[in-house]
Design an enzyme around this catalytic site. Structure first.
Site, short mmCIF file in Angstrom:
data_model
loop_
_atom_site.label_atom_id
_atom_site.label_comp_id
_atom_site.label_asym_id
_atom_site.label_seq_id
_atom_site.Cartn_x
_atom_site.Cartn_y
_atom_site.Cartn_z
N CYS A 144 0.85 -1.20 0.00
CA CYS A 144 0.00 0.00 0.00
C CYS A 144 0.88 1.23 0.00
CB CYS A 144 -0.90 -0.03 1.24
SG CYS A 144 -2.02 1.38 1.38
N HIS B 169 -9.29 -3.31 -2.78
CA HIS B 169 -8.29 -2.61 -1.96
C HIS B 169 -8.65 -1.12 -1.87
CE1 HIS B 169 -3.88 -1.94 -0.72
NE2 HIS B 169 -4.33 -0.72 -0.96
N GLU B 170 -9.04 -0.54 -3.01
CA GLU B 170 -9.36 0.90 -3.02
C GLU B 170 -10.65 1.20 -2.25
OE1 GLU B 170 -6.93 2.51 -3.77
OE2 GLU B 170 -5.96 0.82 -4.73
N HIS C 176 -10.23 1.47 1.39
CA HIS C 176 -9.74 2.77 1.90
C HIS C 176 -10.90 3.73 2.17
CE1 HIS C 176 -5.43 2.30 1.89
NE2 HIS C 176 -5.36 2.02 0.60
#
Ligand code: FHF
Ligand code: ZN
Length: 187
Positions: free
Chosen positions: A114, A157-158, A161
């Site tokens: 990351c 993954h995005e 966030h």
């Protein structure tokens, strides 16, 4: 221009916040932010520019990593094959939402890293292998797409966030390389 100095690192509580949806029609400010996020990904994948600017190569970026608590992500997955380039996923997504997902899980064989984490964290990051996603594109048009394998992993993954979730939250604490039956390992 976005550089590594603009990216906040783990320990900053902003990475654990739930980001706010953006309003549609999109504001000029949100459109410009999306363009700058995509420019960062392009620069980070260009060996010359990445070296000049000191960028880590990235395939995705989420607004909270810039300390901007908005539901905006950019993804730019390069084509692996230079001779037979397959269509790549490259998009800025506003208010992305996973509508449904496969029962089958998947993880990257190499694990994940990351831009907001300056250390190696070993282990399998288990995610959904396929997702159906809605989002508003840079033109303000609602889109619905299906993704699988690597592209689905990057988008998850995005989106994590946007929800204050870090990749290592998905790693098995007792045994980072333990996998349940049927999990696809993407090499
Ligand atoms: C990356 N880099 O992009 C990683 C990090 C699985 O929230 O994967 O933190 F530059 C976003 C080809 C293949 C070219 C891989 C999602 C990882 C998202 C960014 N680089 C790459 C490449 C890469 C994070 N991030 C290791 C920086
Ligand atoms: Zn990240």
């Amino acid at each position: 221009m976005i550089t590594m100095d603009d990216i906040i690192r783990e320990g900053n509580p902003a990475l654990r916040a739930v980001a706010k949806e953006v309003s549609v029609p999109l504001s000029d400010e949100d459109i410009k932010l999306g363009e700058e996020m995509m420019e960062f990904l392009h620069n980070s994948q260009d060996p010359i520019k990445a070296e000049e600017l000191g960028l880590r190569g990235g395939v995705g970026l989420a607004a909270p990593q810039l300390d901007i608590s908005k539901r905006i992500i950019a993804v730019h997955v390069p084509s692996g094959d230079l001779e037979n380039p397959e269509p790549t996923l490259s998009a800025v997504m506003y208010n992305p939402k996973i509508l449904s997902h496969s029962v089958q899980d998947a993880c990257l064989g190499e694990g994940e890293g990351c831009l907001s984490v300056d250390r190696e964290v070993p282990g399998y990051v288990v995610r959904h292998n396929k997702i159906t996603l809605s989002y508003v594109d840079a033109a303000g048009v609602k889109q619905k797409i299906r993704l699988k394998n690597y592209e689905a992993i990057v988008v998850q993954h995005e989106i994590d966030h946007l929800n204050g979730v870090m990749f290592y939250d998905h790693i098995n604490q007792e045994n980072p390389y333990a996998l349940k039956d049927g999990v696809l390992v993407i090499e």
